[in-house]
Design a protein around this motif. Structure first.
Motif, short mmCIF file in Angstrom:
data_model
loop_
_atom_site.label_atom_id
_atom_site.label_comp_id
_atom_site.label_asym_id
_atom_site.label_seq_id
_atom_site.Cartn_x
_atom_site.Cartn_y
_atom_site.Cartn_z
N THR A 16 0.86 -1.19 0.00
CA THR A 16 0.00 0.00 0.00
C THR A 16 0.89 1.23 0.00
OG1 THR A 16 -1.78 -1.12 1.20
CG2 THR A 16 -1.76 1.29 1.26
N ALA A 17 0.66 2.12 -0.96
CA ALA A 17 1.42 3.36 -1.03
C ALA A 17 0.76 4.40 -0.14
CB ALA A 17 1.49 3.87 -2.46
N VAL A 18 1.58 5.18 0.55
CA VAL A 18 1.10 6.31 1.36
C VAL A 18 2.04 7.48 1.10
CG1 VAL A 18 0.68 7.22 3.67
CG2 VAL A 18 0.14 4.82 3.15
N HIS A 19 1.45 8.64 0.79
CA HIS A 19 2.26 9.85 0.66
C HIS A 19 1.76 10.87 1.66
CE1 HIS A 19 4.24 13.39 -0.99
NE2 HIS A 19 5.04 12.56 -1.63
N ASN A 20 2.61 11.21 2.65
CA ASN A 20 2.23 12.18 3.68
C ASN A 20 3.27 13.31 3.74
OD1 ASN A 20 4.39 10.85 4.91
ND2 ASN A 20 3.13 9.82 6.44
N GLY A 21 3.69 13.74 2.56
CA GLY A 21 4.79 14.68 2.44
C GLY A 21 6.06 13.98 2.04
N VAL A 22 6.13 12.69 2.32
CA VAL A 22 7.24 11.81 1.95
C VAL A 22 6.61 10.52 1.41
CG1 VAL A 22 9.20 10.47 2.83
CG2 VAL A 22 8.75 12.76 3.74
N PRO A 23 7.15 9.94 0.33
CA PRO A 23 6.57 8.70 -0.19
C PRO A 23 6.94 7.49 0.66
CG PRO A 23 8.47 9.35 -1.52
CD PRO A 23 8.24 10.46 -0.54
N HIS A 24 5.96 6.64 0.91
CA HIS A 24 6.16 5.41 1.68
C HIS A 24 5.54 4.25 0.92
CE1 HIS A 24 7.29 7.53 5.46
NE2 HIS A 24 6.45 8.45 5.00
N LEU A 25 6.10 3.06 1.13
CA LEU A 25 5.50 1.82 0.65
C LEU A 25 5.36 0.92 1.87
CD1 LEU A 25 5.55 -1.22 -0.56
CD2 LEU A 25 4.49 0.54 -1.96
N VAL A 26 4.13 0.64 2.26
CA VAL A 26 3.84 -0.17 3.44
C VAL A 26 3.56 -1.59 2.99
CG1 VAL A 26 2.36 -0.48 5.45
CG2 VAL A 26 2.89 1.84 4.63
N ALA A 27 4.33 -2.54 3.52
CA ALA A 27 4.18 -3.96 3.18
C ALA A 27 3.57 -4.69 4.37
CB ALA A 27 5.52 -4.57 2.81
N LEU A 28 2.40 -5.26 4.17
CA LEU A 28 1.72 -6.03 5.21
C LEU A 28 2.35 -7.42 5.29
CD1 LEU A 28 -0.70 -5.94 7.21
CD2 LEU A 28 -2.09 -6.92 5.37
N VAL A 29 2.93 -7.76 6.46
CA VAL A 29 3.63 -9.04 6.61
C VAL A 29 3.13 -9.74 7.87
CG1 VAL A 29 5.68 -8.22 5.39
CG2 VAL A 29 5.56 -7.99 7.88
N ASP A 30 3.33 -11.06 7.94
CA ASP A 30 2.90 -11.84 9.09
C ASP A 30 3.71 -11.52 10.34
OD1 ASP A 30 0.96 -13.13 7.59
OD2 ASP A 30 2.29 -14.78 7.03
N ASP A 31 5.00 -11.26 10.16
CA ASP A 31 5.87 -11.03 11.31
C ASP A 31 6.96 -10.04 10.93
OD1 ASP A 31 7.15 -11.18 13.76
OD2 ASP A 31 8.12 -13.11 13.35
N ALA A 32 6.77 -8.77 11.30
CA ALA A 32 7.74 -7.72 10.98
C ALA A 32 8.93 -7.85 11.92
CB ALA A 32 7.10 -6.35 11.13
N THR A 33 10.08 -8.21 11.37
CA THR A 33 11.30 -8.36 12.16
C THR A 33 12.41 -7.52 11.53
OG1 THR A 33 12.11 -10.24 10.88
CG2 THR A 33 10.66 -10.73 12.76
N ALA A 34 13.45 -7.27 12.33
CA ALA A 34 14.59 -6.53 11.81
C ALA A 34 15.27 -7.30 10.68
CB ALA A 34 15.59 -6.27 12.94
N GLU A 35 15.30 -8.62 10.80
CA GLU A 35 15.93 -9.45 9.78
C GLU A 35 15.17 -9.35 8.45
OE1 GLU A 35 17.17 -10.53 13.69
OE2 GLU A 35 15.13 -10.49 12.84
N LEU A 36 13.85 -9.35 8.53
CA LEU A 36 13.05 -9.23 7.31
C LEU A 36 13.21 -7.84 6.70
CD1 LEU A 36 11.06 -10.64 5.43
CD2 LEU A 36 9.19 -9.74 6.86
N ALA A 37 13.28 -6.81 7.56
CA ALA A 37 13.48 -5.45 7.05
C ALA A 37 14.80 -5.33 6.32
CB ALA A 37 13.42 -4.45 8.20
N ALA A 38 15.85 -5.94 6.88
CA ALA A 38 17.17 -5.87 6.24
C ALA A 38 17.18 -6.64 4.93
CB ALA A 38 18.22 -6.43 7.19
N ARG A 39 16.33 -7.66 4.82
CA ARG A 39 16.34 -8.49 3.60
C ARG A 39 15.53 -7.86 2.48
NH1 ARG A 39 13.29 -12.78 1.63
NH2 ARG A 39 12.02 -12.95 3.52
#
Length: 293
Positions: free
Chosen positions: A159-182
């Motif tokens: 889901t794209a969100v623009h609130n002055g800065v562009p963002h891409l939000v990814a809905l995941v089962d388990d948001a972890t630092a390892e997944l973010a880095a990957r």
């Protein structure tokens, strides 16, 4: 002239305030990279340059201030929710305003910040409205809950969100630092985007609680992001997964996000002052000679 900076952080997202009255250099990429380097500089996720000369008429000099925000890699950020809350606190603590609520003017638009009482308490920023039409997408298309293959074999619910800065939000089962880095770098660098977005990995715990991991363009992994927390809350609410008011839990800590009835987004959270840093004379030449960009 002695150059003094003031360092703050909010939930581990740290910024240097570079005030021209304290000898700060003109805002620019080279100076920002030198200051933010965590080995050879002071170290930070970004620099807040200001208050700067007004770009237009200001009716009340105690109420309205111009500021520019730069990421650690020297790229300019239109605005930063965490950074602007920090900057508002700096202005109040250093006698530039006596107001409890002020306007900060940025390239990404004007925002209102309401300071806590005392000033060390949580503050609230009004980021205004947002859109799911993102300039990161060809033609500014809308993107809501769409499967997106960010790299071969890796698909996210986006889901794209623009609130002055562009963002891409990814809905995941388990948001972890390892997944973010990957997958965070793959989202930010996705070839289908006309402009790099920040990446937020979102897990919905319940209708009032979100868990989020952040990968920012120009910074990389970040323990917290104000505009990122807001983007995640807006995406979850649009997908029908949450109530208008939520707690967003990030590795650095938690913030509160409220979506008002007129669809404005408010962010509330704490900030902390680290201290003042006076640059050595031998370091100043490393800042480079840049005029305003």
């Amino acid at each position: 002239m002695t150059t003094t900076l003031v360092k703050y952080h909010t939930l581990g997202n740290d910024y240097l305030v570079a005030d021209p009255e304290l000898g700060a250099p003109a805002p620019g990429a080279a100076a920002t990279r030198a200051l933010c380097d965590r080995r050879t500089g002071v170290g930070a996720d970004g620099v807040l340059y200001g208050p700067l000369p007004a770009a237009g008429p200001v009716a009340d000099t105690q109420d309205t201030f111009d500021v520019r925000v730069f990421n650690a890699d020297g790229s300019e950020c239109a605005r930063s929710a965490n950074g602007l809350r920090i900057f508002a606190r700096y202005l109040r603590e250093h006698g530039r305003t006596r107001r409890d609520e002020i306007t900060l003017r940025t390239p990404g638009g004007d925002v209102r910040v309401r300071l806590g009482s005392p000033v060390t308490a949580a503050s609230t920023i009004d980021l205004g409205s947002w859109t799911h039409h993102s300039p990161a997408l060809a033609g500014g298309a809308e993107l809501i809950g769409v499967p997106l293959e960010i790299e071969p074999g890796t698909e996210v619910n986006a889901t794209a969100v623009h609130n002055g800065v562009p963002h891409l939000v990814a809905l995941v089962d388990d948001a972890t630092a390892e997944l973010a880095a990957r997958i965070g770098p793959a989202i930010v660098g996705y070839a289908g985007f006309a402009e790099r977005p920040n990446a937020e990995l979102l897990t919905v715990e319940d209708r009032r609680t979100l868990r989020v991991q952040i990968w920012e363009r120009g910074v990389g992994y970040a323990p917290a992001s104000g505009s990122g927390a807001c983007a995640a809350a807006c995406a979850a609410h649009r997908l029908g997964l949450t109530d208008p008011s939520v707690t967003v839990v990030m590795p650095g800590g938690t913030v509160a996000v409220e979506i008002t009835k007129d669809e404005r987004v408010l962010l509330s959270g704490p900030s902390s002052c680290v201290g003042r840093v006076t640059l050595a004379d031998e370091f100043v030449p490393h800042l480079g000679a840049e005029g305003p960009q």
